[in-house]
Design an enzyme around this catalytic site. Structure first.
Site, PDB file in Angstrom:
ATOM      1  N   ASP A  67       0.834  -1.284  -0.049  1.00 34.02           N
ATOM      2  CA  ASP A  67       0.185   0.276   0.071  1.00 34.02           C
ATOM      3  C   ASP A  67       0.897   1.338  -0.077  1.00 34.02           C
ATOM      4  O   ASP A  67       2.089   1.229   0.156  1.00 34.02           O
ATOM      5  CB  ASP A  67      -0.911  -0.166   1.372  1.00 34.02           C
ATOM      6  CG  ASP A  67      -0.429  -0.748   2.430  1.00 34.02           C
ATOM      7  OD1 ASP A  67       0.884  -0.824   2.661  1.00 34.02           O
ATOM      8  OD2 ASP A  67      -0.952  -1.136   3.338  1.00 34.02           O
ATOM      9  N   ASN A 136      -7.622  -4.624  13.954  1.00 30.00           N
ATOM     10  CA  ASN A 136      -8.944  -4.825  13.676  1.00 30.00           C
ATOM     11  C   ASN A 136      -8.965  -5.948  12.575  1.00 30.00           C
ATOM     12  O   ASN A 136      -9.905  -6.219  11.966  1.00 30.00           O
ATOM     13  CB  ASN A 136      -9.500  -3.844  13.188  1.00 30.00           C
ATOM     14  CG  ASN A 136      -9.065  -3.030  11.866  1.00 30.00           C
ATOM     15  OD1 ASN A 136      -7.896  -3.693  11.391  1.00 30.00           O
ATOM     16  ND2 ASN A 136      -9.558  -1.925  11.519  1.00 30.00           N
ATOM     17  N   HIS A 138      -7.118  -5.953   9.823  1.00 27.28           N
ATOM     18  CA  HIS A 138      -6.742  -5.615   8.545  1.00 27.28           C
ATOM     19  C   HIS A 138      -5.490  -6.158   7.764  1.00 27.28           C
ATOM     20  O   HIS A 138      -4.700  -6.537   8.654  1.00 27.28           O
ATOM     21  CB  HIS A 138      -7.017  -4.044   8.096  1.00 27.28           C
ATOM     22  CG  HIS A 138      -5.809  -3.410   8.694  1.00 27.28           C
ATOM     23  ND1 HIS A 138      -6.061  -2.083   9.602  1.00 27.28           N
ATOM     24  CD2 HIS A 138      -4.435  -3.673   9.123  1.00 27.28           C
ATOM     25  CE1 HIS A 138      -4.687  -1.506   9.993  1.00 27.28           C
ATOM     26  NE2 HIS A 138      -3.877  -2.322   9.660  1.00 27.28           N
ATOM     27  N   GLU A 143      -9.869  -2.744   5.152  1.00 26.35           N
ATOM     28  CA  GLU A 143     -10.275  -2.571   6.650  1.00 26.35           C
ATOM     29  C   GLU A 143     -11.626  -3.464   6.668  1.00 26.35           C
ATOM     30  O   GLU A 143     -12.424  -3.851   5.549  1.00 26.35           O
ATOM     31  CB  GLU A 143     -10.623  -1.236   6.685  1.00 26.35           C
ATOM     32  CG  GLU A 143      -9.372  -0.135   6.838  1.00 26.35           C
ATOM     33  CD  GLU A 143      -8.591  -0.358   8.064  1.00 26.35           C
ATOM     34  OE1 GLU A 143      -8.968  -1.126   8.940  1.00 26.35           O
ATOM     35  OE2 GLU A 143      -7.448   0.256   7.982  1.00 26.35           O
TER      36      GLU A 143
HETATM   37  C1  F6R Z   1       1.555  -1.984   6.126  1.00 25.71           C
HETATM   38  C2  F6R Z   1       0.181  -2.727   6.115  1.00 25.71           C
HETATM   39  C3  F6R Z   1      -0.540  -2.690   7.561  1.00 25.71           C
HETATM   40  C4  F6R Z   1       0.184  -3.195   8.532  1.00 25.71           C
HETATM   41  C5  F6R Z   1      -0.605  -3.398   9.721  1.00 25.71           C
HETATM   42  C6  F6R Z   1       0.138  -3.795  11.033  1.00 25.71           C
HETATM   43  O1  F6R Z   1       1.977  -2.049   4.753  1.00 25.71           O
HETATM   44  O2  F6R Z   1      -0.255  -2.685   5.175  1.00 25.71           O
HETATM   45  O3  F6R Z   1      -1.717  -3.442   7.268  1.00 25.71           O
HETATM   46  O4  F6R Z   1       0.873  -4.471   8.375  1.00 25.71           O
HETATM   47  O5  F6R Z   1      -1.197  -2.223  10.110  1.00 25.71           O
HETATM   48  O6  F6R Z   1       0.862  -2.656  11.444  1.00 25.71           O
HETATM   49  P1  F6R Z   1       2.097  -2.762  12.621  1.00 25.71           P
HETATM   50  O7  F6R Z   1       3.068  -3.680  12.177  1.00 25.71           O
HETATM   51  O8  F6R Z   1       2.606  -1.320  12.503  1.00 25.71           O
HETATM   52  O9  F6R Z   1       1.436  -3.252  13.907  1.00 25.71           O
END
Ligand code: F6R
Length: 241
Positions: A67, A136, A138, A143
């Site tokens: 992303d 959550n 994702h 989401e």
């Molecule tokens: C990052 C991404 C997000 C993260 C997720 C977990 O490119 O796509 O889905 O992998 O938010 O984030 P952390 O590792 O910071 O807990």
């Protein structure tokens, strides 16, 4: 699904780096799907170390990231490209022309998403997709919702995400309101998926995502349908299963 139990964050990072390294050694011109966020930083640091020691060669690797924020260019310190450059690309012998993220500077969302799907398709899809897990459930910026969106799409960031990001910007107006993310079908088409999770605050969602009902309300639950998923998580994150 294979679960690899790590002692702590450091151990999880080493174990995840072992799997990514094995992929690179087995197929030096492979396509790696990559993630940002705090969880993979330790694994990236391990890969950098191994590359700098001469044990790992990134010269033929192609990467596609999950992303990018819409409206941020690559030099913006909050962009995911900047993150990747700081944590990996700028420190290994990778050919930067083969590192791809959605184009955050493309204001035409449809075009940005179509272009990115084409890049992934032309690369042949990811051999190994690295994923972090949101609280959550994702994955990427997919989401909780009523459906799984197949392809790259533009998402509106929630008010709470925008507010949380505000601290990194001079004013709230500069905080991105949208992001481009790889879709669920594309993620599921990766030949192998490596999920990294750390910390007790993720224990409940690990249980829900990997052992609960498969539902778009918990987007990561779809990973239960993939035939080659490795979950590398520390003891704290695995404490509820
Ligand atoms: C990052 C991404 C997000 C993260 C997720 C977990 O490119 O796509 O889905 O992998 O938010 O984030 P952390 O590792 O910071 O807990």
């Amino acid at each position: 699904m294979q679960i690899i139990r790590a002692k702590d964050y450091e151990d999880m990072s080493r174990k995840a780096a072992n799997i990514i390294s094995a992929q690179i050694l087995m197929k030096p011109d492979c396509v790696l799907g990559l993630a940002t966020g705090s969880t993979p930083i330790g694994a990236y640091a391990q890969l950098v170390k191994r590359c700098q020691k001469g044990d790992l060669d990134f010269s033929k690797i192609t990467t596609v990231n999950l992303d990018e924020y819409k409206g941020l260019d690559r030099d913006n310190e909050q962009s995911y490209y900047y993150f990747m450059n700081q944590n990996l690309f700028g420190k290994v012998n990778i050919d930067l022309s083969r590192t791809f993220l959605p184009d955050g500077t493309e204001s035409d969302s449809d075009k940005a998403c179509r272009d990115y799907d084409k890049i992934i398709e032309e690369a042949g899809g990811a051999d190994l997709q690295l994923l972090g897990l949101g609280h959550n459930g994702h994955i990427g910026f997919n989401e909780p919702g009523d459906e799984f969106v197949a392809k790259t799409h533009c998402v509106d960031l929630t008010e709470s995400t925008i507010k949380a990001n505000q601290r990194f910007f001079a004013s709230i107006d500069e905080v991105p309101k949208q992001a481009y993310t790889m879709g669920i079908q594309t993620i599921m088409q990766a030949k192998k998926i490596l999920v990294v999770v750390s910390g007790a605050d993720k224990a409940a969602i690990v249980k829900e995502a990997f052992f609960g009902r498969i539902t778009p309300k918990v987007q990561a639950s779809v990973l239960q349908l993939h035939r080659d998923v490795i979950l590398v998580a520390d003891e704290a994150a695995l404490s509820e299963i």
